[in-house]
Scaffold this active site. Structure first.
Site, short mmCIF file in Angstrom:
data_model
loop_
_atom_site.label_atom_id
_atom_site.label_comp_id
_atom_site.label_asym_id
_atom_site.label_seq_id
_atom_site.Cartn_x
_atom_site.Cartn_y
_atom_site.Cartn_z
CD GLU A 14 -29.00 -33.05 11.41
OE1 GLU A 14 -28.29 -33.61 12.26
OE2 GLU A 14 -29.97 -33.60 10.86
CG ASN A 46 -24.20 -34.83 10.19
OD1 ASN A 46 -24.39 -35.83 9.52
ND2 ASN A 46 -25.17 -34.07 10.63
CG HIS A 96 -38.77 -43.46 12.91
ND1 HIS A 96 -37.64 -44.10 13.34
CD2 HIS A 96 -38.34 -42.29 12.37
CE1 HIS A 96 -36.57 -43.35 13.07
NE2 HIS A 96 -36.98 -42.25 12.48
CG HIS A 97 -40.98 -45.18 7.03
ND1 HIS A 97 -41.85 -44.83 6.03
CD2 HIS A 97 -41.56 -46.21 7.70
CE1 HIS A 97 -42.93 -45.61 6.09
NE2 HIS A 97 -42.79 -46.44 7.11
CD GLU A 98 -32.64 -42.88 9.65
OE1 GLU A 98 -32.95 -41.94 10.40
OE2 GLU A 98 -32.11 -42.71 8.52
CD GLU A 129 -31.71 -36.95 9.56
OE1 GLU A 129 -32.55 -37.75 9.13
OE2 GLU A 129 -31.59 -36.68 10.76
CD GLU A 181 -31.09 -35.06 15.52
OE1 GLU A 181 -32.17 -35.63 15.44
OE2 GLU A 181 -30.23 -35.08 14.63
C1 NOJ Z 1 -31.86 -38.45 13.20
C2 NOJ Z 1 -33.16 -37.79 13.47
O1 NOJ Z 1 -33.05 -36.39 13.40
C3 NOJ Z 1 -33.64 -38.25 14.83
O2 NOJ Z 1 -34.79 -37.54 15.19
C4 NOJ Z 1 -33.86 -39.72 14.76
O3 NOJ Z 1 -34.24 -40.17 16.03
C5 NOJ Z 1 -32.59 -40.45 14.35
N1 NOJ Z 1 -32.06 -39.87 13.17
C6 NOJ Z 1 -32.86 -41.91 14.07
O4 NOJ Z 1 -33.65 -42.04 12.92
CA CA Z 2 -31.22 -35.08 12.26
#
Ligand code: NOJ
Ligand code: CA
Length: 706
Positions: free
Chosen positions: A178, A200, A419-421, A490, A514
């Protein structure tokens, strides 16, 4: 040194028409059209080397090959050639989705088999070369042998540049891509390679002359080169480190915590190392070499894999208008926290009412899906904590009724996107993955956006290490078993694996929307670099450029015009395209939004009409199995006027073209939201002249007249 292999090869039926048996130690491989040549040579010390040419000009000077491996003498010398086989391929295959509905894979190949007596062990290692008309590729082959496992401590593949080329590069980093691209001569990378410009949460540089692939280059005599890798499987991602006294790049693998790079079990083939080449910039955009170097589709039934156009409850969190989290709880711990007793902070974006509002708009406007972030518990704890157990991926927040909202969406003909963060905690995601995917199956989600923000856990590991590369692919394979499509943020940058696993619709792996206010030129370099490995979830379509107008604490301004944002749906090829802005912003400019509604996400053919890296890109695409065309153009911070010949249209046919262009006074910094829409009849003889503003662009939809 002389080889006398011709008789052996003739006996084995391996000699091809190519000059594989010239005198001396050099073996030559030519591409089908003869423009690209690779020479392999073994030096007196038994060092395998190669060089490459394009139309008679050297593009890669003499470059060494090989590895260092634990407990063994260097695997860069002392080899003997024990066999050479030649081959060729000319096949056409149909991707499940793509820029075109068929792809030709046409190359000649040469595999050099070598042996080295390393102390008491005999090491067998080969190099397989392919010459395409638009590039060269090689990979190492370790056949089955006495040694069952090698611990690779370094890969030492060189790419000797022939001059101080112009490069479009981002800093070498084990954790993130990024970054904004830097354009500079190779000799200036060292002085410009500062990794402090980003902030970052995970960022790990390794060398002042380290850069990432895909690396775009232009020579003084206007050859375009691009170095990348293909089919990154069970191996760490490759970076490049430049010796700026000689202009030689050497591969630099992402390490494991103990400093070693990879553990490979024989038989093993490494990912391909690739140098794309042409004297036309548009050929670098068009080449399909990376997909061609990947294995064919491994999924038998692909009928459930469909390109996706989607909106999201997303931009409002990214810009700070709302939050992913539900409470302001401090010292939060998911295992013990009781949400039913918690006081909501009132800014939770993924609440039933707001989500329904987005569902209504997305469904009314023909979207396939709606992404909702912040739907699940744990966001109080997610950012930069380096904590193992942050999310369980299955428990919704109290104000997100998962059953009701999925039913509501389905009743309107759209799906919700999961969505899975993972917050970088791969072990935690792996522990929960089965249940998380099962929950998706239960409620009818068929696409997941996953993310790996923050340092990778366990500590000491990196986003691009071998174990992580394996995890990202396992997640895609497991998803395929459950008929789930994946959009991973990521994760490691793509290397064409979507040919084999087309349920991997997209990745992020670059600076996307973003980042809000990156330079206008960014979108004119991404298709030359990041997109070479596969599609990007870039999240285009921003219509309100001054973010403070709706998120008062946000002082970023998007440096793009509306016509530029529309063009991205064509210039940034992806089967997964987001309309990233808010319903109310689109409703205000419904005439411009019409292009986003109309533009397809799958294509039968694509023509890159004109381009220059970092400057501008113009591309035309025909909708999949249809007669309509869409043209997109983007420019960097320079305004420019372009002529766009529509000669790709069917002859003797009249089309209605709708032009979405910058207005005379549009400017990405001072007046970004003005645009002009006009309709005109066009034919294949038309060549409209179009002005793009600074940071601007244009989009055209061209539909045959009835
Ligand atoms: C980074 C991701 O690129 C973004 O799209 C997302 O909203 C945030 N992380 C939260 O998961
Ligand atoms: Ca990102």
């Amino acid at each position: 040194m002389k080889f006398h292999l011709c008789s052996v090869m003739a006996a084995a039926g391996l000699i091809s028409a190519m000059s594989a048996c010239n005198t001396g130690g050099t073996r030559t491989l030519e591409s089908p059209d003869g423009n690209v040549k690779i020479e392999f040579n073994l030096t007196k010390q038994g060092e395998p080397t190669y060089d490459a040419m394009y139309k008679g000009k050297t593009i890669v000077g003499e470059s060494k090959l090989g590895f260092e491996a634990q407990g063994l003498p260097s695997l860069t010398e002392g080899f003997k050639v024990v066999g050479i086989s030649m081959g060729s391929e000319d096949e056409t295959w149909a991707p499940v989705w793509g820029e075109s509905d068929s792809i030709r894979n046409n190359y000649n190949s040469m595999t050099i088999k070598m042996r080295k007596n390393a102390d008491s062990v005999e090491v067998l290692m080969g190099v397989e070369f392919r010459a395409y008309d638009d590039g060269i590729a090689f990979r190492y082959v370790f056949p089955e042998q006495e040694t069952k496992q090698f611990v690779i401590t370094d890969e030492l593949s060189q790419f000797a540049m022939t001059g101080d080329h112009t490069a479009w590069w981002i800093p070498g980093d084990y954790d993130t891509q990024e970054y904004e691209y830097v354009k500079s001569p190779l000799s200036e990378i060292r002085s410009l390679n500062t990794d402090d410009k980003l902030g970052n949460v995970s960022q790990t540089g390794f060398s002042p002359t380290g850069v990432q692939t895909s690396l775009m280059l232009k020579t003084a005599d206007s050859l375009y080169l691009n170095i990348h890798e293909a089919a990154l499987v069970d191996f760490p991602a490759m970076h490049l480190n430049l010796d700026d006294s000689t202009m030689v790049f050497t591969s630099w693998l992402t390490p494991s915590p103990d400093g070693t790079k990879a553990v490979i079990k024989t038989p093993f083939k490494t990912p391909w190392r690739v140098v794309m080449v042409s004297d036309k910039a548009t050929d670098i955009l068009a080449t399909q070499i990376i997909y061609n170097l990947n294995e064919p589709c491994a999924i038998d039934d692909t009928s459930w894999i469909k390109p996706v156009k989607f909106m999201g409850v997303w931009w409002e969190m990214i810009t700070g208008k709302s939050e992913w989290s539900y409470t302001n709880a401090e010292n939060f711990d998911l295992a013990t926290f009781d949400y039913s007793k918690a006081k909501p902070h009132g800014k939770h974006g993924a609440n039933n009412e707001n989500v329904k509002r987005y569902i209504d708009f997305a469904a009314e406007n023909g979207m396939d899906q709606l992404l909702i972030e912040g739907w699940n518990v744990g966001w109080e704890d997610w950012f930069g904590k380096e904590k193992d157990y942050v999310f369980d991926f299955v428990t919704p927040y109290p104000d997100f009724d998962i059953a009701m909202l999925n039913e509501y969406a389905h009743s309107k003909g759209i799906k919700l996107m999961m969505h899975h963060e993972t917050s970088g905690s791969i072990p935690n995601y792996e522990r929960h993955m089965d249940r998380a995917y099962d929950l998706m199956n239960q409620y009818g989600y068929n696409a997941v956006k996953s993310g790996y923000v923050g340092p990778i856990l366990p500590k000491g590991r990196y986003h691009y290490g071998q174990a992580e590369v394996n995890h990202y692919l396992d997640a895609v394979k497991k998803a395929a078993e459950k008929k789930i499509m994946v959009d991973a943020h990521e994760a490691v940058r793509p290397t064409g694996l979507a040919r084999t696993y087309p349920n991997l619709l997209a990745n992020e792996s670059a600076m996307g929307t973003e980042y809000q206010s990156m330079s206008p030129g960014h979108v004119t370099i991404l298709p030359f670099t990041r997109l070479k490995g596969g599609p990007m979830d870039f999240t285009p379509g921003i219509f309100k450029m001054d973010l403070s107008t709706f998120a008062p604490n946000n002082h970023n301004k998007k440096r793009a015009t509306i016509a530029n944002q529309l063009a991205l749906y064509v210039t940034m090829y992806s089967p997964l395209q987001m309309a990233a802005d808010f319903p109310e912003h689109y409703a205000e400019k419904a005439d411009a939004f019409q292009f986003i509604k109309d533009v397809p996400v799958d294509w039968s053919e694509s023509h890159y009409l004109d381009a220059e890296p970092g400057e501008f890109i113009i591309v035309a695409r025909r909708q999949k199995n249809g007669d309509s065309w869409y043209v997109g153009g983007v420019t960097n911070e320079n305004a420019r006027e372009v002529t766009v010949p529509l000669s790709f249209l069917a002859p003797d046919t009249q089309y209605e073209a709708t032009f979405y262009t910058d207005a005379a006074d549009t400017d990405c910094d001072t007046n970004p939201e003005t645009y002009v829409i006009k309709k005109e009849t066009v034919t294949s003889a038309s060549a409209p002249v179009i002005k793009m503003a600074r940071g601007g662009g244009f989009a055209i939809s061209i539909v045959p007249k009835k």
